[in-house]
Scaffold this active site. Structure first.
Site, mmCIF file in Angstrom:
data_model
loop_
_atom_site.group_PDB
_atom_site.id
_atom_site.type_symbol
_atom_site.label_atom_id
_atom_site.label_comp_id
_atom_site.label_asym_id
_atom_site.label_seq_id
_atom_site.Cartn_x
_atom_site.Cartn_y
_atom_site.Cartn_z
ATOM 1 N N HIS A 1 -6.614 -2.125 15.181
ATOM 2 C CA HIS A 1 -6.809 -1.355 13.947
ATOM 3 C C HIS A 1 -6.602 -2.245 12.717
ATOM 4 O O HIS A 1 -7.453 -2.301 11.830
ATOM 5 C CB HIS A 1 -5.845 -0.166 13.931
ATOM 6 C CG HIS A 1 -5.935 0.691 12.711
ATOM 7 N ND1 HIS A 1 -6.677 1.851 12.669
ATOM 8 C CD2 HIS A 1 -5.388 0.553 11.475
ATOM 9 C CE1 HIS A 1 -6.578 2.390 11.463
ATOM 10 N NE2 HIS A 1 -5.795 1.626 10.714
ATOM 11 N N GLU A 2 -5.476 -2.945 12.685
ATOM 12 C CA GLU A 2 -5.185 -3.765 11.501
ATOM 13 C C GLU A 2 -6.180 -4.917 11.387
ATOM 14 O O GLU A 2 -6.629 -5.254 10.299
ATOM 15 C CB GLU A 2 -3.750 -4.297 11.529
ATOM 16 C CG GLU A 2 -2.670 -3.226 11.700
ATOM 17 C CD GLU A 2 -2.770 -2.057 10.745
ATOM 18 O OE1 GLU A 2 -3.278 -2.227 9.616
ATOM 19 O OE2 GLU A 2 -2.351 -0.943 11.135
ATOM 20 N N GLU B 1 -9.672 4.243 6.370
ATOM 21 C CA GLU B 1 -8.835 4.682 7.487
ATOM 22 C C GLU B 1 -9.623 5.440 8.561
ATOM 23 O O GLU B 1 -9.464 5.185 9.749
ATOM 24 C CB GLU B 1 -7.646 5.496 6.999
ATOM 25 C CG GLU B 1 -6.666 4.706 6.117
ATOM 26 C CD GLU B 1 -6.138 3.426 6.762
ATOM 27 O OE1 GLU B 1 -6.315 3.242 7.980
ATOM 28 O OE2 GLU B 1 -5.556 2.593 6.046
ATOM 29 N N GLY C 1 3.336 2.174 11.054
ATOM 30 C CA GLY C 1 3.061 1.315 12.204
ATOM 31 C C GLY C 1 2.830 -0.139 11.840
ATOM 32 O O GLY C 1 3.414 -1.043 12.428
ATOM 33 N N ALA C 2 1.962 -0.368 10.854
ATOM 34 C CA ALA C 2 1.615 -1.741 10.502
ATOM 35 C C ALA C 2 0.785 -1.733 9.232
ATOM 36 O O ALA C 2 0.369 -0.680 8.765
ATOM 37 C CB ALA C 2 0.816 -2.393 11.622
ATOM 38 N N GLU D 1 0.843 -1.193 0.000
ATOM 39 C CA GLU D 1 0.000 0.000 0.000
ATOM 40 C C GLU D 1 0.886 1.253 0.000
ATOM 41 O O GLU D 1 1.831 1.315 0.781
ATOM 42 C CB GLU D 1 -0.908 0.028 1.235
ATOM 43 C CG GLU D 1 -1.915 1.160 1.148
ATOM 44 C CD GLU D 1 -2.903 1.199 2.317
ATOM 45 O OE1 GLU D 1 -2.823 0.338 3.203
ATOM 46 O OE2 GLU D 1 -3.726 2.115 2.315
ATOM 47 N N HIS E 1 -9.453 -3.761 9.960
ATOM 48 C CA HIS E 1 -9.403 -3.520 8.509
ATOM 49 C C HIS E 1 -9.901 -4.731 7.716
ATOM 50 O O HIS E 1 -10.263 -4.591 6.556
ATOM 51 C CB HIS E 1 -7.961 -3.233 8.066
ATOM 52 C CG HIS E 1 -7.590 -1.776 8.029
ATOM 53 N ND1 HIS E 1 -8.402 -0.810 7.478
ATOM 54 C CD2 HIS E 1 -6.467 -1.124 8.436
ATOM 55 C CE1 HIS E 1 -7.791 0.374 7.556
ATOM 56 N NE2 HIS E 1 -6.620 0.208 8.142
ATOM 57 N N ASN F 1 -2.453 -6.374 5.370
ATOM 58 C CA ASN F 1 -2.505 -7.379 4.305
ATOM 59 C C ASN F 1 -3.411 -8.540 4.691
ATOM 60 O O ASN F 1 -3.363 -9.032 5.814
ATOM 61 C CB ASN F 1 -1.110 -7.946 4.048
ATOM 62 C CG ASN F 1 -0.056 -6.878 4.036
ATOM 63 O OD1 ASN F 1 -0.093 -5.996 3.197
ATOM 64 N ND2 ASN F 1 0.853 -6.926 5.007
#
Ligand code: B3K
Ligand code: ZN
Length: 885
Positions: A303-304, A326, A267-268, A127, A307, A271
């Site tokens: 957060h990840e 986001e 941060g991260a 990304e 997603h 995927n």
């Protein structure tokens, strides 16, 4: 690097892709001095774009084309066109298979985008547009494909081979090599692709879904970090449960993996099924990570993970829609953290951050709407506006619709758009349709940049017992020079009587009162609300919980603010009243400093803080928040012309006065809490974070008294505590103190003890870089020579250079311009190494309009020097040129 004038890309030019990719089959052959990538793409003409067969333009950068084949036909040079950014082919049928092989160099990739090496492992970051550095592809988020990925590498060096989805096969290959194949059945854009190869260990767990099936959970790290994964694993399981309970969202694959890498630009990254994390956002244990780091790990893991639905299952149509995933995901992770810890404290931290940094961005040359209209380099748009303001916008939708209405809207959004690449308008449409409301005007939050101002005035008619509030909204001009129309602004408020109780609220036209805290929805440039049955003039508590990202002003006097600090039923606004009181007092001191007068602190601030410190019933984390004076960066943001030296002098003077006048109260709270810390083993949980935050802020005040017993206590805490939170605070307190010998001693002891832990060494760099004692630049330059420092590692750059330029304002803004020169030199050097990091470090220079004319000239000169320094990456070019425009 840019070879020609960088192009501006506009949202208005969006067109659906000419071709689609249904299946992507990749094979990676990893070698020490190069890698080969074979891609087989099953493609077809996009029916939405008609029947003819236009040229197929694939994105590709820094790729060496080895071979290309369309269906059964190997192509030769005359059959295609190749340039720095693309490969153009000429398909002969509606449906076809494209095979390419390219050679790439992950081993020398310092930009950390595409496939690269972090230490001895391979990893990826795609990304936004990194996949085009891996293979020729339609590298845009609205092209969604299934992926099958085979990785082949030396068995001994890279025993672990990972990609997205589920593992479907593995085995030995020739020459001591081995292979593994992964299959991701969920269609996804290329930016969610990931690959990892390395010598990694993993911590394993399982999560049982609400519907019954088990998911395997794995966190992969380098062997020495295997003891630092538990906190991330617990956080992951909490996140998975929370998303089921709060949003009805289950995980979809059989396995979910996180990999920690040391070299990472942010941060991260979310995927699909294979999140790749900066090790700073995974690794945490008491001895090496602070409470703040533990909370960050919990927040970023969440957060990840979130997603997976808000970003992956439903993704963005184009990068202008970035805040769709986001903003929504930040909103979700903030709610999660609020549920796991203290809701009010989380809100205070987020608002302080937003007002200091996002408001500054919104008032600067890079200001853009939550949905930008144009960009040069998308990497520059992973901003506080997209993330933090975007989250505020989602929060306002929830405030307007209520929790239940919001859930109906999100359910409809997930049901309607699963598997699609959509827009911010689609999100709002789902909210509208599920609730039968019209949010047309509300959508101006997506299209208009700038922070709205809201001026409030009051009027009380004692005879009629009517109290009215008049709201006037306006929005300052931003670089796009577009006209600003009124926003929809939800204002949560209450009215306090003389005892501090909330009054029942009955608006003019209503038969009876409806609650005592309610949300008014402003839609006009000027609007008046009249409250009835108000027996005596009340005190308004406005924008409770910071219900909208605006700059509100109401002519409170200091006594009224002290009253709100004590009585407001809204915890956030109690803190906010304290901040406003501090701002008034500090601005008075700044004025005295500028006029060359002796500084004299309004005793009411001391009285107010004494009450806070003495309140044993108040959450210690709230006490700590209320004791924290507004930061220098925030005071800069709210100044017309920021006087760096006056701000620093005023704030330090106030801190010292607080330390001296409240010494006994601070000392007793410090000792009581340190005593608990001494006999309680470290626990990463809200009440313990709270206790330590009060203990530590008390200590940092106490040291300003210079008393020997405080130095002794600090050194005791430094030596004897079992956790990084207490130890690092003690270190910082000594580093900022006048005790030179002790300073050198603790710095050396700390470095000696933690020299093998890069994340802890980052803290050691930061503490020194942020110290406002004179000689800051020389210290930073010396630290750049330390063996643990390297410009190639983004965490190191952020820890040393970022902390200096972003937090050490008096040193960075030295009147001779030395700080600016230093930063510009670094940006020029980083531009060649890692454009994304270079461009990020520029932020402090872009704010040049905030300062006096001498500093403005110095800052501009450095920006001009960067612009003239040679070939700039599009990242640095965009920020510098917009800053100078
Ligand atoms: N989506 C990524 C950010 C990627 C940044 C690329 N320059 C991390 C996140 O927001 O979760
Ligand atoms: Zn995100």
């Amino acid at each position: 690097m840019r070879t020609e004038q960088p192009q501006v890309i506009y949202l208005k030019d969006y067109q659906a892709p000419e071709y689609l990719i249904d299946e992507t089959h990749l094979t990676f052959e990893l070698f020490e001095d190069h890698s080969l990538v074979h891609a087989q793409l099953l493609m077809r003409r996009n029916p939405a774009r008609g029947e003819g067969l236009p040229p197929l333009v694939l994105n590709g950068q820094q790729l060496q084309l080895v071979s290309v084949q369309l269906d059964d036909q190997a192509l030769s040079a005359g059959d295609y066109q190749l340039d720095d950014d693309s490969l153009t082919l000429h398909p002969k049928a509606q449906t076809f298979t494209l095979d390419t092989t390219v050679k790439i160099h992950p081993e020398s990739n310092t930009a950390l985008e595409g496939l690269y090496k972090s230490g001895s492992m391979y990893c990826t970051q795609c990304e936004a547009e990194g996949f085009r550095k891996i293979t020729y592809y339609l590298d845009r988020p609205d092209v969604m494909s299934t992926f099958t990925t085979t990785v082949i590498a030396e068995q001994h060096r890279y025993p672990i081979l990972l990609s997205n989805g589920n593992p479907i096969g593995s085995g030995p290959a020739d020459d001591g090599r081995h292979w593994a194949t992964w299959e991701d059945p969920f269609k996804k854009p290329a930016y969610l692709f990931a690959l990892v190869a390395g010598d990694l260990w993993c911590v394993e767990d399982t999560f049982t879904r609400q519907s019954g099936r088990d998911v395997a959970l794995r966190i992969y790290v380098e062997p020495e970090n295997i003891d630092k994964c538990q906190h991330a694993m617990v956080s992951l399981k909490k996140s998975m449960r929370w998303d089921e309970e709060v949003y009805g969202r289950e995980y979809d694959l059989d396995i979910f993996m996180i990999v920690a890498v040391n070299d990472f630009n942010m941060g991260a990254m979310e995927n699909k099924g294979l999140n790749i994390f900066n090790s700073s956002c995974v690794l945490a244990r008491a001895e090496t990570a602070t409470d703040a780091a533990h909370q960050r790990v919990e927040g970023v893991v969440a957060h990840e993970y979130f997603h997976n639905w808000t970003g992956n299952r439903i993704t963005c149509r184009d990068w202008f829609q970035l805040s769709l995933k986001e903003g929504f995901t930040v909103f979700r992770d903030a709610e999660f953290s609020a549920d796991m810890n203290s809701r009010t404290v989380k809100r205070i931290e987020d608002v302080a951050y937003l007002r200091t940094h996002q408001f500054a961005e919104d008032a600067g040359p890079m200001a853009h709407p939550v949905r930008p209209d144009s960009f040069i380099e998308i990497s520059n748009f992973y901003t506080l506006t997209i993330y933090e303001k975007g989250a505020e916008v989602v929060g306002m939708v929830r405030t307007l619709l209520g929790a239940e209405g919001f859930r109906k809207g999100s359910d409809l959004y997930f049901e309607r758009h699963d598997g699609q690449a959509v827009t911010c308008d689609d999100f709002i449409k789902a909210m509208e349709d599920a609730n039968g409301v019209d949010l047309t005007q509300f959508k101006r939050w997506y299209s208009q940049a700038g922070t709205p101002r809201l001026e409030v005035s009051e009027d009380y008619d004692s005879t009629a017992q009517r109290y009215s509030l008049t709201f006037r909204q306006s929005c300052p001009q931003t670089p796009d020079k577009r006209e600003k129309l009124p926003f929809v602004i939800p204002v949560a408020l209450g009215l306090l009587d003389a005892e501090g109780n909330d009054l029942p609220l009955r608006l003019d036209g209503e038969a009876s009162a409806q609650g005592s805290s309610r949300v008014l929805s402003l839609t006009e440039a000027e609007q008046t609300f009249i409250f009835l049955d108000i027996a005596a003039k009340p005190l308004p508590s406005l924008l409770r919980g910071f219900s909208a990202p605006v700059k509100l002003s109401f002519p409170y006097n200091r006594d009224q603010l002290m009253f709100l600090m004590q009585h407001d039923s809204d915890g956030f606004n109690r803190w906010e009243a304290g901040q406003q009181l501090s701002v008034q007092v500090l601005q008075e001191l700044i004025g005295q400093h500028q006029a060359g007068q002796p500084l004299s602190l309004d005793p009411r601030l001391i009285t107010a803080l004494a009450t806070v410190i003495g309140n044993d019933a108040l959450d210690p984390a709230m006490v700590a928040e209320m004791l924290s004076l507004p930061g220098e960066a925030y005071l800069t943001e709210i100044s017309q012309v920021a006087d760096v030296d006056a701000i620093h002098a005023a704030r330090e003077f106030a801190r010292k006065q607080i330390a001296e006048q409240l010494f006994d109260a601070l000392w007793s709270r410090y000792q009581a809490n340190r005593e608990v810390s001494r006999r309680t083993p470290y626990v990463a949980a809200a009440e313990h974070f709270a206790r330590r935050s009060l203990q530590n802020i008390a200590l940092s005040y106490l040291m300003l008294s210079g008393k020997p017993q405080v130095l002794a206590a600090t050194l005791e805490q430094f030596k004897d505590s079992d956790n990084m939170t207490e130890r690092l605070t003690a270190l910082a307190v000594v580093v900022n103190s006048p005790f030179e010998a002790e300073r050198a001693e603790v710095l050396q002891a700390f470095a000696e003890h933690f020299k093998d832990n890069p994340l802890v060494m980052d803290q050691w760099f930061s503490v020194q870089a942020a110290s406002s004692l004179p000689g800051g630049l020389a210290r930073v330059k010396a630290l750049m020579q330390h063996p643990a420092f390297t410009l190639k590692n983004p965490n190191k750059v952020r820890a040393l250079i970022g902390a200096f330029a972003g937090q050490n304002l008096v040193n960075f803004h030295a009147a001779d311009g030395s700080g600016y020169r230093f930063l510009a030199d670094l940006v020029i050097e980083l531009n060649a190494l890692n454009p994304q990091i270079a461009s990020r470090q520029l932020a402090p220079l872009t704010r040049w309009r905030k300062y006096d004319s001498a500093r403005q000239a110095l800052m501009k000169a450095e920006l001009e020097r960067i612009l003239a320094s040679g070939t700039l990456s599009s990242d640095v070019y965009e920020v510098v040129s917009k800053s100078l425009a």
